[in-house]
Design an enzyme around this catalytic site. Structure first.
Site, PDB file in Angstrom:
ATOM      1  N   LEU A   1      12.152  38.454  84.586  1.00 42.65           N
ATOM      2  CA  LEU A   1      13.450  38.949  84.150  1.00 42.65           C
ATOM      3  C   LEU A   1      13.707  40.264  84.871  1.00 42.65           C
ATOM      4  O   LEU A   1      12.786  41.054  85.085  1.00 42.65           O
ATOM      5  CB  LEU A   1      13.465  39.189  82.635  1.00 42.65           C
ATOM      6  N   ASP A   2      14.966  40.503  85.256  1.00 43.37           N
ATOM      7  CA  ASP A   2      15.316  41.801  85.821  1.00 43.37           C
ATOM      8  C   ASP A   2      14.866  42.905  84.871  1.00 43.37           C
ATOM      9  O   ASP A   2      14.842  42.716  83.646  1.00 43.37           O
ATOM     10  CB  ASP A   2      16.830  41.916  86.014  1.00 43.37           C
ATOM     11  N   MET A   3      14.561  44.048  85.424  1.00 42.25           N
ATOM     12  CA  MET A   3      14.124  45.178  84.607  1.00 42.25           C
ATOM     13  C   MET A   3      15.118  45.469  83.483  1.00 42.25           C
ATOM     14  O   MET A   3      14.737  45.747  82.346  1.00 42.25           O
ATOM     15  CB  MET A   3      13.950  46.413  85.486  1.00 42.25           C
TER      16      MET A   3
ATOM     17  N   THR B   1      17.174  43.417  82.040  1.00 42.06           N
ATOM     18  CA  THR B   1      17.393  42.276  81.153  1.00 42.06           C
ATOM     19  C   THR B   1      16.299  42.214  80.100  1.00 42.06           C
ATOM     20  O   THR B   1      15.119  42.374  80.403  1.00 42.06           O
ATOM     21  CB  THR B   1      17.401  40.965  81.960  1.00 42.06           C
TER      22      THR B   1
END
Length: 213
Positions: A57-59, A61
Site C-alpha cells: 500500500l502507498d505510504m 494509504t
C-alpha cells in the site's frame, strides 16, 4: 496493537495487518525510511521471510495488507494475486461530485522520471491499470466510492480518480494528483481483502472500517 502493528489475523503461515496511513509497507532507501510494516513484523517474528510483503500500500494509504511468512506461502499468495484471485476493495472520498453510479476504468501510465514518484498517463508506453468503481454516497459536495483494482499499478487508484479520462475527481488529501498538501490525510483505505489460505485451502475474508468515515 502489538509491536506497533494492528493484527487482523496471524498464524504460522500468514499475517493480515491493518496499516495506518503514514507508515511505509516496506523499508525504503536511507536511514529515515526503515520504519515499515515489514521491519516491525520482523522485529516481532525474526524467523519470518526477509521480505514477506505480497503486495504494498502507498505510504499515505491505510488499510489491509497480507504478508506471507515463509517462502512457499509467499509464492502461493503471489500466484493468487497474479491470477486475480485476491479480492481487494478500497473506500475513497473524492474531492467533488462524480457523475454516474459505477463502471470500469482502463488507463495506461508510467513513472515520470523527472518528477518521481509521480505517474503520468501514457497510452503507448505505459502499463494499463484496470479499476472497477461504484458510488456509495455523498458528503458536502464530495463523493464516496468503492474501488476494486484488477491490476496493481503504482498510484493506480489515485490516478484513476484524478485523471480527466478517469473520474476527473482526485482523492481528498492527495498532494500528488489533487489539491492536498504534504502531510494531509489521504482519504483512501483498503477496506476489504479476500484470499485462499495457502495451508488450509479455506477462503478467508477480512474487513476494516475507513478511519475517515
Amino acid at each position: 496493537m502489538i509491536g506497533g502493528l494492528r493484527f487482523v489475523h496471524l498464524d504460522g503461515w500468514c499475517a493480515v495487518i491493518d496499516k495506518p496511513g503514514g507508515l511505509l509497507s516496506v523499508p525504503g532507501r536511507g536511514p529515515d525510511k526503515q520504519d515499515s510494516v515489514v521491519s516491525r513484523l520482523r522485529c516481532l517474528l525474526p524467523w519470518c521471510l526477509a521480505q514477506p510483503a505480497v503486495h504494498r500500500l502507498d505510504m499515505a494509504t491505510s488499510g489491509l495488507m497480507v504478508l506471507g511468512l515463509t517462502g512457499p506461502v509467499h509464492r502461493h499468495l503471489s500466484a493468487q494475486f497474479a491470477r486475480r484471485q485476491v479480492v481487494k476493495e478500497y473506500v475513497a472520498l473524492l474531492d467533488g461530485e462524480v457523475g454516474g453510479e459505477g463502471g470500469e476504468m482502463r488507463l495506461a501510465f508510467r513513472l515520470d522520471p523527472d518528477n518521481r514518484p509521480h505517474q503520468v498517463y501514457d497510452p503507448e508506453g505505459g502499463k494499463e491499470g484496470i479499476t472497477r468503481w461504484r458510488r456509495i454516497g455523498e458528503r458536502d459536495g464530495r463523493t464516496l466510492v468503492v474501488f476494486v483494482p484488477l491490476t496493481g499499478r503504482t498510484h493506480q487508484l489515485r490516478l484513476h480518480a484524478a485523471h480527466p479520462l478517469g473520474l476527473g475527481c482526485p482523492i481528498v488529501g492527495d498532494s500528488l494528483y489533487g489539491r492536498g498538501r504534504p502531510g494531509d490525510r489521504l482519504m483512501l483505505h483498503a477496506a476489504a481483502l479476500g484470499f485462499t489460505h495457502p495451508a488450509s485451502g479455506q477462503r478467508m475474508g477480512f474487513t476494516s472500517s475507513p478511519p475517515f468515515l
